[in-house]
Design a protein around this motif. Sequence first.
Motif, PDB file in Angstrom:
ATOM      1  N   VAL A 107      60.696  89.254  25.751  1.00  0.00           N
ATOM      2  CA  VAL A 107      60.707  88.270  24.676  1.00  0.00           C
ATOM      3  C   VAL A 107      61.700  87.072  25.119  1.00  0.00           C
ATOM      4  CG1 VAL A 107      61.306  87.504  22.488  1.00  0.00           C
ATOM      5  CG2 VAL A 107      60.481  89.708  22.843  1.00  0.00           C
ATOM      6  N   THR A 108      61.222  85.751  25.053  1.00  0.00           N
ATOM      7  CA  THR A 108      61.877  84.676  25.774  1.00  0.00           C
ATOM      8  C   THR A 108      62.598  83.963  24.548  1.00  0.00           C
ATOM      9  OG1 THR A 108      60.226  84.064  26.994  1.00  0.00           O
ATOM     10  CG2 THR A 108      61.790  82.212  26.553  1.00  0.00           C
ATOM     11  N   VAL A 109      63.962  83.900  24.792  1.00  0.00           N
ATOM     12  CA  VAL A 109      64.990  83.511  23.571  1.00  0.00           C
ATOM     13  C   VAL A 109      65.612  82.089  24.123  1.00  0.00           C
ATOM     14  CG1 VAL A 109      67.170  83.737  22.645  1.00  0.00           C
ATOM     15  CG2 VAL A 109      66.044  85.808  23.343  1.00  0.00           C
ATOM     16  N   ASP A 110      65.079  81.278  22.985  1.00  0.00           N
ATOM     17  CA  ASP A 110      65.543  79.844  23.486  1.00  0.00           C
ATOM     18  C   ASP A 110      66.582  79.303  22.382  1.00  0.00           C
ATOM     19  OD1 ASP A 110      63.567  79.035  25.651  1.00  0.00           O
ATOM     20  OD2 ASP A 110      62.142  78.648  23.859  1.00  0.00           O
ATOM     21  N   TYR A 111      67.549  78.444  22.924  1.00  0.00           N
ATOM     22  CA  TYR A 111      68.607  78.017  21.968  1.00  0.00           C
ATOM     23  C   TYR A 111      68.193  76.899  21.200  1.00  0.00           C
ATOM     24  CZ  TYR A 111      72.911  75.402  20.835  1.00  0.00           C
ATOM     25  OH  TYR A 111      74.004  74.897  20.340  1.00  0.00           O
ATOM     26  N   ASP A 112      68.500  77.126  20.039  1.00  0.00           N
ATOM     27  CA  ASP A 112      68.401  76.082  18.972  1.00  0.00           C
ATOM     28  C   ASP A 112      69.533  75.408  18.403  1.00  0.00           C
ATOM     29  OD1 ASP A 112      67.818  74.327  16.775  1.00  0.00           O
ATOM     30  OD2 ASP A 112      66.241  75.468  16.145  1.00  0.00           O
ATOM     31  N   PRO A 113      70.126  74.275  18.786  1.00  0.00           N
ATOM     32  CA  PRO A 113      71.456  73.920  18.401  1.00  0.00           C
ATOM     33  C   PRO A 113      71.570  73.614  17.125  1.00  0.00           C
ATOM     34  CG  PRO A 113      70.246  71.893  19.465  1.00  0.00           C
ATOM     35  CD  PRO A 113      69.364  73.227  19.632  1.00  0.00           C
ATOM     36  N   ASP A 114      70.673  73.181  16.194  1.00  0.00           N
ATOM     37  CA  ASP A 114      70.498  72.731  14.704  1.00  0.00           C
ATOM     38  C   ASP A 114      70.192  74.054  14.016  1.00  0.00           C
ATOM     39  OD1 ASP A 114      70.872  70.224  15.244  1.00  0.00           O
ATOM     40  OD2 ASP A 114      68.683  69.877  15.534  1.00  0.00           O
ATOM     41  N   LEU A 115      69.785  75.222  14.424  1.00  0.00           N
ATOM     42  CA  LEU A 115      69.637  76.617  13.771  1.00  0.00           C
ATOM     43  C   LEU A 115      71.075  77.038  13.224  1.00  0.00           C
ATOM     44  CD1 LEU A 115      67.732  78.890  12.607  1.00  0.00           C
ATOM     45  CD2 LEU A 115      68.133  79.807  15.005  1.00  0.00           C
ATOM     46  N   GLY A 116      71.060  77.389  12.087  1.00  0.00           N
ATOM     47  CA  GLY A 116      72.246  77.614  11.223  1.00  0.00           C
ATOM     48  C   GLY A 116      73.483  76.536  11.222  1.00  0.00           C
ATOM     49  N   VAL A 117      73.137  75.443  11.425  1.00  0.00           N
ATOM     50  CA  VAL A 117      73.833  74.133  11.273  1.00  0.00           C
ATOM     51  C   VAL A 117      73.642  73.660  10.071  1.00  0.00           C
ATOM     52  CG1 VAL A 117      74.964  72.361  12.259  1.00  0.00           C
ATOM     53  CG2 VAL A 117      74.869  74.500  13.606  1.00  0.00           C
ATOM     54  N   ASN A 118      72.213  72.847  10.171  1.00  0.00           N
ATOM     55  CA  ASN A 118      71.916  71.864   9.496  1.00  0.00           C
ATOM     56  C   ASN A 118      71.718  72.546   7.888  1.00  0.00           C
ATOM     57  OD1 ASN A 118      72.009  69.875  11.166  1.00  0.00           O
ATOM     58  ND2 ASN A 118      69.531  69.870  11.642  1.00  0.00           N
ATOM     59  N   ASP A 119      71.213  73.699   7.991  1.00  0.00           N
ATOM     60  CA  ASP A 119      70.942  74.438   6.563  1.00  0.00           C
ATOM     61  C   ASP A 119      72.131  74.694   5.952  1.00  0.00           C
ATOM     62  OD1 ASP A 119      71.243  76.423   8.608  1.00  0.00           O
ATOM     63  OD2 ASP A 119      70.518  78.060   7.060  1.00  0.00           O
TER      64      ASP A 119
END
Length: 377
Positions: free
Chosen positions: A112-124
């Motif tokens: 499973v490829t894992v990509d970093y999302d800088p907005d995940l868990g921040v904007n919401d």
Amino acid sequence: MDFIIAGFADKNATLYRRLGVPLGDPAAFVQLGDQAFGIVRDLEMDRVRQNRPGLQVSCPADHAGPDGLPADRESATAAAVANMVRDRGVRHVSADRTLPLIFAHHLTAAGVTVDYDPDLGVNDRRSKTDQEIEYLSQAQATTESVMRMVCETIADATVDAEGQLLLDGTVLTSERVRSLAAVEFLKLQYTMPHGAIVATAPQVADCHHSGTGPLRTGTPIVVDLFPRCEATRYWGDCTRTVVHGDIDPVVKEMHAAVLEAKSACIAKLLPGVTADQAHHASEAVLLQKGYPSSRGTITDEPSIQHGTGHGIGLDVHEPILLDAGGGEMLAGEVFTVEPGLYGRRCGGIRVEDMVVVTPEGPRNLNELNEGLDWRSV
């Protein structure tokens, strides 16, 4: 979007917000399409179900696979998450900034490829719900009640021949005041996980020095309290400055400048305005009055050492910052506004409020006196 948030929910506010329980064991929240899953220790499954109805809750053993799971809980949870994701045919997930390496490792090993999302868990988390704002308001009110007690205790202290403050006949120190605050917060079911600041000259020239040793008359004392409510997990954060006895005219000027800078920033806390603009409105007041910026350098004379504030919620420091480069503010976002001036010679001044960004204008959650004289009689 398929994504994963994992770790320890008692330390990871983003994971806690998804699971609803501050778990001290490893756990994970997994979103796959329109389905949300929680993988937690078997002993915690019912608590999570009660707090997050609709979440599909299982334990690591439910995803053991033919080879079983590692013996330790963190490895077992990470392997179970990887098995679950792989077994559902998912080959790509996003992760937030908090994902432990052990989860990334097991996911990668499972293909499973894992990509970093800088907005995940921040904007919401930036725009608070009405309930969250109420929790923050309650936390700030409690913080103010203890702040009043602390500042009045300092202001009402007696003085020995050397100018040291005395409480019940013994020297009043920074450490002793912090202990008084901690005990008072515990009575109210609040804790101080990061301590507190009770600092005076010359130590306060380092704006985050917690303060040590005796407190003295005639010198400003910065008191910064930032407790967490153990019932709601939301934080208070308030700073006031108190002077016992006579106040030096230089200190009065510093204090007036900080209050004006705070007001200038608060006036900018509107949806669509940038945090950069709010910060620079505050900083401009201090610069215009002749106080230099010396970030990264401790100075003898009063100077600006930090940005103007930060987001707050389930963590005491949350994105975004009221600082240079800060982006557009959102309705419902909550910030601390805390300009300050600091120097070794005359000490420091900081005054901090908690403010909600609303379309109708900024809403200040503080009601406490901003002055330097806290004598109770």
